[in-house]
Design a protein around this motif. Structure first.
Motif, mmCIF file in Angstrom:
data_model
loop_
_atom_site.group_PDB
_atom_site.id
_atom_site.type_symbol
_atom_site.label_atom_id
_atom_site.label_comp_id
_atom_site.label_asym_id
_atom_site.label_seq_id
_atom_site.Cartn_x
_atom_site.Cartn_y
_atom_site.Cartn_z
ATOM 1 N N SER A 122 -10.931 26.170 -82.593
ATOM 2 C CA SER A 122 -10.505 25.451 -83.801
ATOM 3 C C SER A 122 -9.549 26.296 -84.630
ATOM 4 C CB SER A 122 -11.738 25.078 -84.631
ATOM 5 O OG SER A 122 -11.362 24.454 -85.837
ATOM 6 N N TRP A 123 -9.865 27.591 -84.778
ATOM 7 C CA TRP A 123 -8.995 28.482 -85.557
ATOM 8 C C TRP A 123 -7.628 28.627 -84.878
ATOM 9 C CZ3 TRP A 123 -6.538 33.108 -84.502
ATOM 10 C CH2 TRP A 123 -6.003 33.772 -85.596
ATOM 11 N N THR A 124 -7.623 28.753 -83.551
ATOM 12 C CA THR A 124 -6.362 28.899 -82.820
ATOM 13 C C THR A 124 -5.494 27.651 -82.962
ATOM 14 O OG1 THR A 124 -7.445 30.364 -81.205
ATOM 15 C CG2 THR A 124 -5.346 29.370 -80.567
ATOM 16 N N VAL A 125 -6.115 26.474 -82.781
ATOM 17 C CA VAL A 125 -5.361 25.228 -82.886
ATOM 18 C C VAL A 125 -4.822 25.042 -84.296
ATOM 19 C CG1 VAL A 125 -5.550 22.718 -82.776
ATOM 20 C CG2 VAL A 125 -6.612 24.116 -81.000
ATOM 21 N N ARG A 126 -5.677 25.319 -85.298
ATOM 22 C CA ARG A 126 -5.230 25.155 -86.682
ATOM 23 C C ARG A 126 -4.098 26.131 -87.016
ATOM 24 N NH1 ARG A 126 -9.781 24.942 -91.148
ATOM 25 N NH2 ARG A 126 -10.177 23.043 -89.954
ATOM 26 N N THR A 127 -4.227 27.379 -86.552
ATOM 27 C CA THR A 127 -3.173 28.362 -86.793
ATOM 28 C C THR A 127 -1.869 27.951 -86.123
ATOM 29 O OG1 THR A 127 -4.829 30.128 -86.923
ATOM 30 C CG2 THR A 127 -2.554 30.795 -86.559
ATOM 31 N N LEU A 128 -1.969 27.414 -84.892
ATOM 32 C CA LEU A 128 -0.773 26.964 -84.177
ATOM 33 C C LEU A 128 -0.083 25.825 -84.926
ATOM 34 C CD1 LEU A 128 0.995 27.146 -81.643
ATOM 35 C CD2 LEU A 128 -0.571 25.549 -80.518
ATOM 36 N N PHE A 129 -0.881 24.875 -85.405
ATOM 37 C CA PHE A 129 -0.302 23.770 -86.164
ATOM 38 C C PHE A 129 0.315 24.251 -87.469
ATOM 39 C CE2 PHE A 129 -2.639 20.787 -83.437
ATOM 40 C CZ PHE A 129 -1.686 19.782 -83.315
#
Length: 202
Positions: A122-129
């Motif tokens: 979740s943190w990776t996806v949110r950071t990517l977005f």
């Protein structure tokens, strides 16, 4: 049917009645988790009793080829009564202990899964977005700044031409400008909501 088979049948049916008391107690305790769902409650109730009937009949078939007599039913009721009188309170405490242990193990693995897998993803996806959104905002800002500089002379020319336009035509332009302003505000609000969603804490 020989005397030994009859004796074995009685012992088996007593144990089957005792078993039926245990599984019925367990089922009644677990009913709490789905009692508000009427369809599931009826479905599981019917399935439970059909399954237990099939199990007891299969056991009886293995012992005496499936002969059902009065003493078979009485023996089964005797085993169920023995459970109710001698083992019910003890088993209920044991069942509650097993439920607590199972719930604790489930919570442990659920938290472990969330900590080691779900949260990092979740943190990776949110950071990517966030990174993509930031890059998009930066590029958009640069493009708008360049367009503003490039279009400034045309804006000055347009203002000069606007002064020469008849008043009737100006009213239509004002309506068009109002529609443009409304769409701009809608897009801006959507942009702010998306920004708030992506950059909110946690």
């Amino acid at each position: 049917m020989s005397l030994s088979i009859q004796f074995l049948t009685m012992i088996t049916m007593v144990l089957s009645g005792f078993y039926l008391g245990i599984v019925q107690e367990t089922f009644r305790r677990l009913t709490y988790y789905w009692k508000r769902r009427v369809f599931i409650t009826y479905f599981l109730e019917i399935s439970f009793w059909l399954t237990q009937t099939a199990i007891i009949l299969y056991v009886l078939f293995r012992v005496n080829a499936g002969e059902i007599r009065v003493y078979v039913i009485l023996a089964c009721l005797l085993g169920f009564s023995i459970y109710q009188v001698l083992a019910k309170s003890t088993y209920k405490r044991l069942l509650e202990w097993m439920i607590r242990i199972t719930a604790a193990v489930y919570r442990f693995f659920s938290n472990l899964l969330h900590t080691l897998i779900i949260s990092p993803i979740s943190w990776t996806v949110r950071t990517l977005f966030r990174l993509i959104f930031w890059m998009f905002t930066l590029i958009t800002t640069i493009i708008l700044f360049i367009l503003k500089i490039a279009l400034t002379p045309f804006v000055w020319i347009g203002k000069g031409i606007y002064q020469l336009i008849p008043d009737g035509f100006k009213k239509n332009l004002h309506k068009l400008a109002g529609f443009y302003s409304t769409m701009k505000n809608i897009c801006y609000k959507g942009y702010k909501k998306l920004e708030k969603l992506l950059f909110k804490r946690g």
